[in-house]
Write an enzyme that holds these catalytic residues in place. Structure first.
Site, PDB file in Angstrom:
ATOM      1  N   LYS A   1       0.834  -1.208   0.000  1.00 55.08           N
ATOM      2  CA  LYS A   1       0.000   0.000   0.000  1.00 55.08           C
ATOM      3  C   LYS A   1       0.867   1.255   0.000  1.00 55.08           C
ATOM      4  CE  LYS A   1      -1.730   1.585   3.944  1.00 55.08           C
ATOM      5  NZ  LYS A   1      -1.523   3.046   4.131  1.00 55.08           N
ATOM      6  N   ASN A   2       1.874   1.277   0.847  1.00 51.50           N
ATOM      7  CA  ASN A   2       2.690   2.479   0.988  1.00 51.50           C
ATOM      8  C   ASN A   2       3.657   2.692  -0.169  1.00 51.50           C
ATOM      9  OD1 ASN A   2       1.409   3.156   3.359  1.00 51.50           O
ATOM     10  ND2 ASN A   2       2.967   2.267   4.684  1.00 51.50           N
TER      11      ASN A   2
ATOM     12  N   CYS B   1      -4.211  12.991  12.552  1.00 56.35           N
ATOM     13  CA  CYS B   1      -4.071  11.555  12.397  1.00 56.35           C
ATOM     14  C   CYS B   1      -4.114  10.921  13.768  1.00 56.35           C
ATOM     15  CB  CYS B   1      -2.756  11.234  11.700  1.00 56.35           C
ATOM     16  SG  CYS B   1      -2.418   9.463  11.555  1.00 56.35           S
TER      17      CYS B   1
ATOM     18  N   ARG C   1       1.643  14.620  12.134  1.00 53.43           N
ATOM     19  CA  ARG C   1       2.427  14.260  10.961  1.00 53.43           C
ATOM     20  C   ARG C   1       2.479  15.485  10.040  1.00 53.43           C
ATOM     21  NH1 ARG C   1      -0.097   8.339   9.560  1.00 53.43           N
ATOM     22  NH2 ARG C   1       1.879   8.024   8.541  1.00 53.43           N
TER      23      ARG C   1
ATOM     24  N   ASP D   1       5.370   0.308  11.660  1.00 52.45           N
ATOM     25  CA  ASP D   1       4.114  -0.290  11.217  1.00 52.45           C
ATOM     26  C   ASP D   1       3.967  -1.752  11.629  1.00 52.45           C
ATOM     27  OD1 ASP D   1       3.256   2.051  10.150  1.00 52.45           O
ATOM     28  OD2 ASP D   1       3.510   1.479   8.050  1.00 52.45           O
TER      29      ASP D   1
ATOM     30  N   ARG E   1      -8.197  -0.668   4.969  1.00 50.05           N
ATOM     31  CA  ARG E   1      -7.318   0.305   4.334  1.00 50.05           C
ATOM     32  C   ARG E   1      -5.969  -0.305   3.958  1.00 50.05           C
ATOM     33  NH1 ARG E   1      -5.649   3.789   8.050  1.00 50.05           N
ATOM     34  NH2 ARG E   1      -4.504   4.733   6.354  1.00 50.05           N
TER      35      ARG E   1
END
Length: 440
Positions: free
Chosen positions: A22-23, A126, A131, A316, A408
């Site tokens: 995803k990133n 967030c 951030r 993460d 997500r």
């Protein structure tokens, strides 16, 4: 809202295909704005954040087509997406679209570089911490951009184009590095970015940009040198495997005393994590299309970790490794150095019986032989999957609420786990508005 129901006690046994990261996919999708030719991405994941970015790009005028690639990675077909930004109809990214996902700020760099202007909503708060994007903006100003902040929007202009420059990031920033890398590709002259992020997702973006005609050296190091070119062309690029999904399912095998083949991935994406998992009792063996995780020894003892930028332990995976530590023998400690609010999953793990004490930026975990199922609520993306892992190892029933966070970043998670013997199902609820998205 949907919920996930898990009956714990079954080992994770089978084969799991790891999807595209995803990133990595989000900045790659934004990079389509740098050219008027089609850009095709293979191994694009089916995630809510990908959909959010696609909606934003379509608003800007990008045409998007989807398909299926020819078999790869052990004979599996992979999804693909082709994006064509031949006619950018607006350079304004409005709040209603940007608020859904902080990674939307990644359209700022390519719009500014190609179109000479961009108006992008500030992404807002967030759940896991502040951030700020000031690191992005200061670096763009170093390349000659004129930037003002008005009524919650970033107004960026470069009427005469961007100019190459030397810039040192005061802090390592992944999205900042990605935004500036895209800016510099079309800037006039040479740009040097120091203290640049080295994450695999940054490397993947740089490699894609090179395939589009960019001139970049130092890929994979903390110093990137970009020779600006007048235009970029289309390309086809395969998205790097999701190292966080990889690590999550590897943890799942060890937590449940199972064994799993992870395909379409590579242990080199997790240079700090893999040795740590082996230290805790996993046996990891490379295979032709990924690697095998034998977790039948279960976690033998605790370890101490500190989250750091790549190649350090990834933030993460912090919530997931904490869940593993909660059933390991002995004590463990985690020190979180990236985000200040990333222990929000702790109260939910405690509801399942985990023994965790938080002191500032550190958490002490004392392992227990058994967690007990309970209703829990996800607070963010990585916290949500840590609760799923805990439910897999717990005795009895665990119900995880607010799993839109999970959607997500984890592709068909309940299907992948169910196919490997986990008693898991999704309980469908009413539609929801996911306002509190963030890019973790």
């Amino acid at each position: 809202m949907d919920k996930i129901r898990i009956i714990g006690g079954s080992p994770l046994n089978g084969i799991i295909r790891i999807g595209g990261a995803k990133n990595a996919s989000l900045p790659l999708m934004a990079a389509c704005l740098l050219t008027d030719e089609p850009v095709t991405f293979k191994n694009i994941p089916d995630l809510a954040d990908i959909t959010s970015m696609a909606i934003l790009l379509e608003h800007l005028g990008v045409q998007i087509g989807q398909g299926i690639d020819s078999p790869e990675n052990g004979g599996l077909q992979l999804p693909s997406m082709t994006l064509t930004a031949s006619h950018v109809k607006t350079t304004i990214a409005p709040y209603d679209l940007v608020r859904r996902m902080r990674a939307s700020v990644l359209v700022l760099g390519p719009l500014l570089a190609r179109m000479g202007q961009a108006v992008v909503s500030m992404p807002g708060g967030c759940a896991i911490g502040t951030r700020p994007i000031d690191l992005h903006l200061k670096a763009m100003e170093a390349l000659g951009a004129e930037i003002t902040l008005e009524e919650g929007y970033v107004h960026a202009r470069a009427p005469h184009g961007l100019k190459g420059a030397s810039h040192t990031f005061p802090l390592v920033t992944v999205t900042g590095t990605e935004n500036l890398l895209m800016c510099a590709c079309l800037a006039d002259g040479e740009t040097t970015l120091r203290n640049a992020a080295r994450e695999p997702e940054v490397i993947d973006l740089a490699n894609c940009l090179v395939s589009m005609g960019a001139q970049i050296s130092g890929i994979g190091t903390d110093t990137l040198v970009i020779q600006g070119v007048s235009r970029l062309h289309g390309a086809t690029h395969t998205v790097v495997a999701d190292r966080i999904e990889t690590g999550t399912y590897a943890i799942g095998a060890l937590m449940t005393g199972g064994q799993v083949d992870l395909i379409g991935t590579d242990p080199s994406l997790l240079p700090t994590f893999v040795p740590l998992l082996e230290e805790m009792g996993a046996i990891i063996t490379p295979t032709a299309h990924g690697f095998h995780v034998d977790g039948r020894n279960k976690p033998q003892h605790g370890v101490d970790i500190m989250t750091e930028p790549f190649p350090g332990f990834p933030t993460d995976l912090q919530a997931q490794i904490m869940t593993l530590m909660s059933v390991a023998q002995g004590a463990s400690m985690i020190t979180e150095t990236i985000f200040e609010n990333r222990f929000m999953h702790v109260p939910e793990l405690q509801r399942l019986g985990a023994s965790i004490n938080v002191h500032g930026a550190s958490a002490m975990i004392r392992g227990k032989p058994q967690l007990i199922g309970a209703p829990v609520m996800a607070t963010d993306l990585r916290a949500s999957v840590s609760l799923v892992l805990a439910g897999m190892a717990a005795q009895g029933e665990t119900i995880v609420s607010r799993v839109y966070h999970l959607d997500r970043g984890y592709e068909h998670v309940e299907d992948k786990l169910a196919a490997c013997g986990i008693n898991i199902e999704r309980i469908r609820g009413r539609d929801h508005d996911t306002e509190d998205h963030c890019a973790a």
